[in-house]
Design an enzyme around this catalytic site. Sequence first.
Site, PDB file in Angstrom:
ATOM      1  N   CYS A 235      35.627  30.997  47.229  1.00 57.50           N
ATOM      2  CA  CYS A 235      35.948  29.984  46.238  1.00 57.50           C
ATOM      3  C   CYS A 235      36.696  30.653  45.095  1.00 57.50           C
ATOM      4  O   CYS A 235      36.160  31.510  44.426  1.00 57.50           O
ATOM      5  CB  CYS A 235      34.658  29.353  45.733  1.00 57.50           C
TER       6      CYS A 235
ATOM      7  N   SER B 294      38.005  23.249  37.136  1.00 59.30           N
ATOM      8  CA  SER B 294      38.249  24.594  36.622  1.00 59.30           C
ATOM      9  C   SER B 294      39.745  24.777  36.365  1.00 59.30           C
ATOM     10  O   SER B 294      40.571  24.478  37.228  1.00 59.30           O
ATOM     11  CB  SER B 294      37.772  25.634  37.649  1.00 59.30           C
TER      12      SER B 294
ATOM     13  N   ASN C  81      36.483  39.646  43.736  1.00 62.09           N
ATOM     14  CA  ASN C  81      36.543  39.741  45.200  1.00 62.09           C
ATOM     15  C   ASN C  81      37.836  40.447  45.557  1.00 62.09           C
ATOM     16  O   ASN C  81      38.908  39.844  45.467  1.00 62.09           O
ATOM     17  CB  ASN C  81      36.524  38.348  45.821  1.00 62.09           C
TER      18      ASN C  81
ATOM     19  N   GLY D 200      44.770  26.408  43.944  1.00 63.66           N
ATOM     20  CA  GLY D 200      45.620  25.628  43.063  1.00 63.66           C
ATOM     21  C   GLY D 200      45.083  25.409  41.660  1.00 63.66           C
ATOM     22  O   GLY D 200      43.899  25.620  41.386  1.00 63.66           O
ATOM     23  N   GLU D 201      45.990  25.027  40.782  1.00 58.34           N
ATOM     24  CA  GLU D 201      45.631  24.738  39.391  1.00 58.34           C
ATOM     25  C   GLU D 201      45.620  23.203  39.233  1.00 58.34           C
ATOM     26  O   GLU D 201      46.670  22.563  39.186  1.00 58.34           O
ATOM     27  CB  GLU D 201      46.665  25.378  38.455  1.00 58.34           C
TER      28      GLU D 201
ATOM     29  N   CYS E  90      44.230  37.062  41.784  1.00 56.61           N
ATOM     30  CA  CYS E  90      43.934  35.915  42.662  1.00 56.61           C
ATOM     31  C   CYS E  90      44.844  35.888  43.883  1.00 56.61           C
ATOM     32  O   CYS E  90      46.071  35.882  43.759  1.00 56.61           O
ATOM     33  CB  CYS E  90      44.094  34.623  41.865  1.00 56.61           C
TER      34      CYS E  90
ATOM     35  N   SER F 216      38.946  29.373  33.050  1.00 57.28           N
ATOM     36  CA  SER F 216      39.043  30.735  33.556  1.00 57.28           C
ATOM     37  C   SER F 216      39.575  31.630  32.439  1.00 57.28           C
ATOM     38  O   SER F 216      40.762  31.649  32.173  1.00 57.28           O
ATOM     39  CB  SER F 216      39.992  30.763  34.763  1.00 57.28           C
ATOM     40  N   LEU F 217      38.653  32.344  31.798  1.00 57.70           N
ATOM     41  CA  LEU F 217      39.023  33.101  30.593  1.00 57.70           C
ATOM     42  C   LEU F 217      39.510  34.510  30.955  1.00 57.70           C
ATOM     43  O   LEU F 217      40.631  34.888  30.633  1.00 57.70           O
ATOM     44  CB  LEU F 217      37.810  33.144  29.664  1.00 57.70           C
ATOM     45  N   HIS F 218      38.644  35.300  31.525  1.00 59.08           N
ATOM     46  CA  HIS F 218      38.977  36.609  32.103  1.00 59.08           C
ATOM     47  C   HIS F 218      39.429  37.688  31.116  1.00 59.08           C
ATOM     48  O   HIS F 218      39.715  38.821  31.533  1.00 59.08           O
ATOM     49  CB  HIS F 218      40.055  36.488  33.197  1.00 59.08           C
TER      50      HIS F 218
ATOM     51  N   CYS G 219      33.656  22.876  47.261  1.00 60.59           N
ATOM     52  CA  CYS G 219      34.719  23.500  46.470  1.00 60.59           C
ATOM     53  C   CYS G 219      36.052  23.045  47.075  1.00 60.59           C
ATOM     54  O   CYS G 219      36.346  23.351  48.227  1.00 60.59           O
ATOM     55  CB  CYS G 219      34.547  25.012  46.569  1.00 60.59           C
TER      56      CYS G 219
ATOM     57  N   CYS H 110      47.926  34.439  38.763  1.00 62.30           N
ATOM     58  CA  CYS H 110      47.013  35.366  38.088  1.00 62.30           C
ATOM     59  C   CYS H 110      46.940  36.665  38.895  1.00 62.30           C
ATOM     60  O   CYS H 110      46.999  36.648  40.124  1.00 62.30           O
ATOM     61  CB  CYS H 110      45.620  34.746  37.972  1.00 62.30           C
TER      62      CYS H 110
ATOM     63  N   CYS I  37      49.650  28.355  44.414  1.00 62.27           N
ATOM     64  CA  CYS I  37      49.512  28.166  42.968  1.00 62.27           C
ATOM     65  C   CYS I  37      50.610  28.948  42.266  1.00 62.27           C
ATOM     66  O   CYS I  37      50.881  30.092  42.617  1.00 62.27           O
ATOM     67  CB  CYS I  37      48.144  28.652  42.491  1.00 62.27           C
TER      68      CYS I  37
ATOM     69  N   GLU J 157      42.034  25.391  51.990  1.00 59.26           N
ATOM     70  CA  GLU J 157      40.638  25.554  52.392  1.00 59.26           C
ATOM     71  C   GLU J 157      39.690  24.740  51.526  1.00 59.26           C
ATOM     72  O   GLU J 157      39.931  24.525  50.348  1.00 59.26           O
ATOM     73  CB  GLU J 157      40.261  27.040  52.347  1.00 59.26           C
TER      74      GLU J 157
HETATM   75  N1  SAH Z   1      43.211  27.430  39.218  1.00 61.63           N
HETATM   76  C1  SAH Z   1      41.934  27.165  38.713  1.00 61.63           C
HETATM   77  C2  SAH Z   1      40.893  26.861  39.768  1.00 61.63           C
HETATM   78  C3  SAH Z   1      40.908  27.679  41.008  1.00 61.63           C
HETATM   79  S1  SAH Z   1      40.441  29.349  40.849  1.00 61.63           S
HETATM   80  C4  SAH Z   1      41.473  28.290  37.825  1.00 61.63           C
HETATM   81  O1  SAH Z   1      42.103  29.328  37.800  1.00 61.63           O
HETATM   82  O2  SAH Z   1      40.488  28.089  37.124  1.00 61.63           O
HETATM   83  C5  SAH Z   1      38.670  29.276  40.708  1.00 61.63           C
HETATM   84  C6  SAH Z   1      38.050  30.521  40.038  1.00 61.63           C
HETATM   85  O3  SAH Z   1      38.100  31.681  40.901  1.00 61.63           O
HETATM   86  C7  SAH Z   1      38.795  30.904  38.778  1.00 61.63           C
HETATM   87  O4  SAH Z   1      37.918  31.198  37.731  1.00 61.63           O
HETATM   88  C8  SAH Z   1      39.526  32.127  39.222  1.00 61.63           C
HETATM   89  O5  SAH Z   1      39.899  32.899  38.143  1.00 61.63           O
HETATM   90  C9  SAH Z   1      38.552  32.794  40.133  1.00 61.63           C
HETATM   91  N2  SAH Z   1      39.154  33.822  41.001  1.00 61.63           N
HETATM   92  C10 SAH Z   1      40.415  33.865  41.450  1.00 61.63           C
HETATM   93  N3  SAH Z   1      40.626  34.978  42.185  1.00 61.63           N
HETATM   94  C11 SAH Z   1      39.463  35.647  42.201  1.00 61.63           C
HETATM   95  C12 SAH Z   1      39.025  36.874  42.793  1.00 61.63           C
HETATM   96  N4  SAH Z   1      39.859  37.611  43.526  1.00 61.63           N
HETATM   97  N5  SAH Z   1      37.766  37.253  42.608  1.00 61.63           N
HETATM   98  C13 SAH Z   1      36.921  36.487  41.893  1.00 61.63           C
HETATM   99  N6  SAH Z   1      37.258  35.325  41.307  1.00 61.63           N
HETATM  100  C14 SAH Z   1      38.511  34.906  41.456  1.00 61.63           C
HETATM  101 FE1  SF4 Z   2      46.132  29.741  40.284  1.00 59.31          FE
HETATM  102 FE2  SF4 Z   2      43.579  29.704  39.479  1.00 59.31          FE
HETATM  103 FE3  SF4 Z   2      44.493  31.591  41.202  1.00 59.31          FE
HETATM  104 FE4  SF4 Z   2      45.251  31.651  38.654  1.00 59.31          FE
HETATM  105  S1  SF4 Z   2      43.141  31.919  39.425  1.00 59.31           S
HETATM  106  S2  SF4 Z   2      46.593  31.931  40.441  1.00 59.31           S
HETATM  107  S3  SF4 Z   2      45.388  29.486  38.189  1.00 59.31           S
HETATM  108  S4  SF4 Z   2      44.347  29.407  41.588  1.00 59.31           S
END
Ligand code: SAH
Ligand code: SF4
Length: 388
Positions: free
Chosen positions: A349, A203, A306, A171-172, A119, A225-227, A105, A116, A112, A92
């Site tokens: 996104c 990112s 989300n 994707g990463e 995600c 993406s710290l989290h 985006c 995570c 991926c 997408e």
């Molecule tokens: N793989 C890369 C880029 C794609 S994800 C990365 O992880 O940075 C883009 C952003 O969306 C990241 O910060 C990711 O952690 C966040 N993200 C993923 N799943 C999410 C969700 N369910 N709700 C909110 N943000 C999310």
């Molecule tokens: Fe991959 Fe980014 Fe999703 Fe983590 S948050 S699974 S690195 S797309």
Amino acid sequence: MALTNLLDLDPAQLVAYCGELGEKPFRAKQLQRWIHQFGASDFAAMTDLAKSLRDKLATRAIVASPAVISDHTSTDGTRKWLLDVGQGNAVETVFIPEENRGTLCISTQAGCAVNCRFCSTGKQGFNRNLTVGEIIGQLWMAEFELRKTKGIEPGPKGERQITNVVMMGMGEPLLNYEPTVTALKLMLDDNAYGLSRRRVTLSTSGVVPMIDKLGQDCAVALAVSLHASNDALRDGLVPLNKKYPLKELMAACVRYLPFAPRDFVTFEYCMLDGVNDTEQHARELVALVRHGAEPVPCKFNLIPFNPFPESGLTRSNNPQIKLFAQVLMDAGIVTTIRKTRGDDIDAACGQLAGEVQDRTKVQERMQKMAEYQEKFGKNFGRLVEVTS
Ligand code: SAH
Ligand code: SF4
């Protein structure tokens, strides 16, 4: 003879390709402008190229981005395309219009492998890396489709629709390094999209050695993406942390900044109720980025989670997110909270659903995903945008 997709070639490769056809380097520049500034795919229409070159190209080359499976526009103007990348995989691309800019985006992989916990892309597993043409093709297709919709002429004189690009789709990007960097270089090239490095953000979940390499090869704005505020917590949310723990990640961010177009790193932080969202976590974060072994000049972007079915996680409530933001802001850290957009078209996104034929050993996750899709429909994400 297989046709060469010219979207796969960076500026130097296009020069080399034209050389193979017996053409001078300036022809490559002309060709590049036709493709990336006029959105042209029909060589016959490239009128300032010699007829002999046009004829050669017509038999040996194509300009093709992934086919569009669906195209939806939200009531708020957010537009989402689902693109076919073959063998049952779809990715997408999402356009987010704002008053003074238009952000695209884009995705870099089908699925991926990082997986995570929060995600939905990760939950589908990994199929393959996208090619250069599939990555830059998202920008190519979107820019000229958006112009067509608005009746804006192609070419440098027409009003640019996409002013910013974020690699925050599926994707990463740093695990698909070479094609990602080639696509980035095309975004920045004056004979292509001519975007400034400040307006292109990559990112990453924290692939430390590749952050260093990106600094050398094509330093664009960096989002990480710290989290989580400590390794134990991050190990459970972003499995890559076990390989590249926080101390190493922070050090990589510090090393990157001298090359970066901005003097800060953006930390993305997904707000998960009861998991990573307490004031104690916020204080721990301040200690990490301000007083740790490697203090990092940074901004925070808090993303309300989300939710997707059976993720087992819920979104932090708004007062909690505000409390968390306040702790960071009291420590002098610029902090933004994203707000939901594109609800009605399920654009998301960072948690884009797409479709992925998993080729890693995570079939059981696919099974679960199929069950969700059966129950809730294919896309159940939401798009969020930055508010200050
Ligand atoms: N793989 C890369 C880029 C794609 S994800 C990365 O992880 O940075 C883009 C952003 O969306 C990241 O910060 C990711 O952690 C966040 N993200 C993923 N799943 C999410 C969700 N369910 N709700 C909110 N943000 C999310
Ligand atoms: Fe991959 Fe980014 Fe999703 Fe983590 S948050 S699974 S690195 S797309």
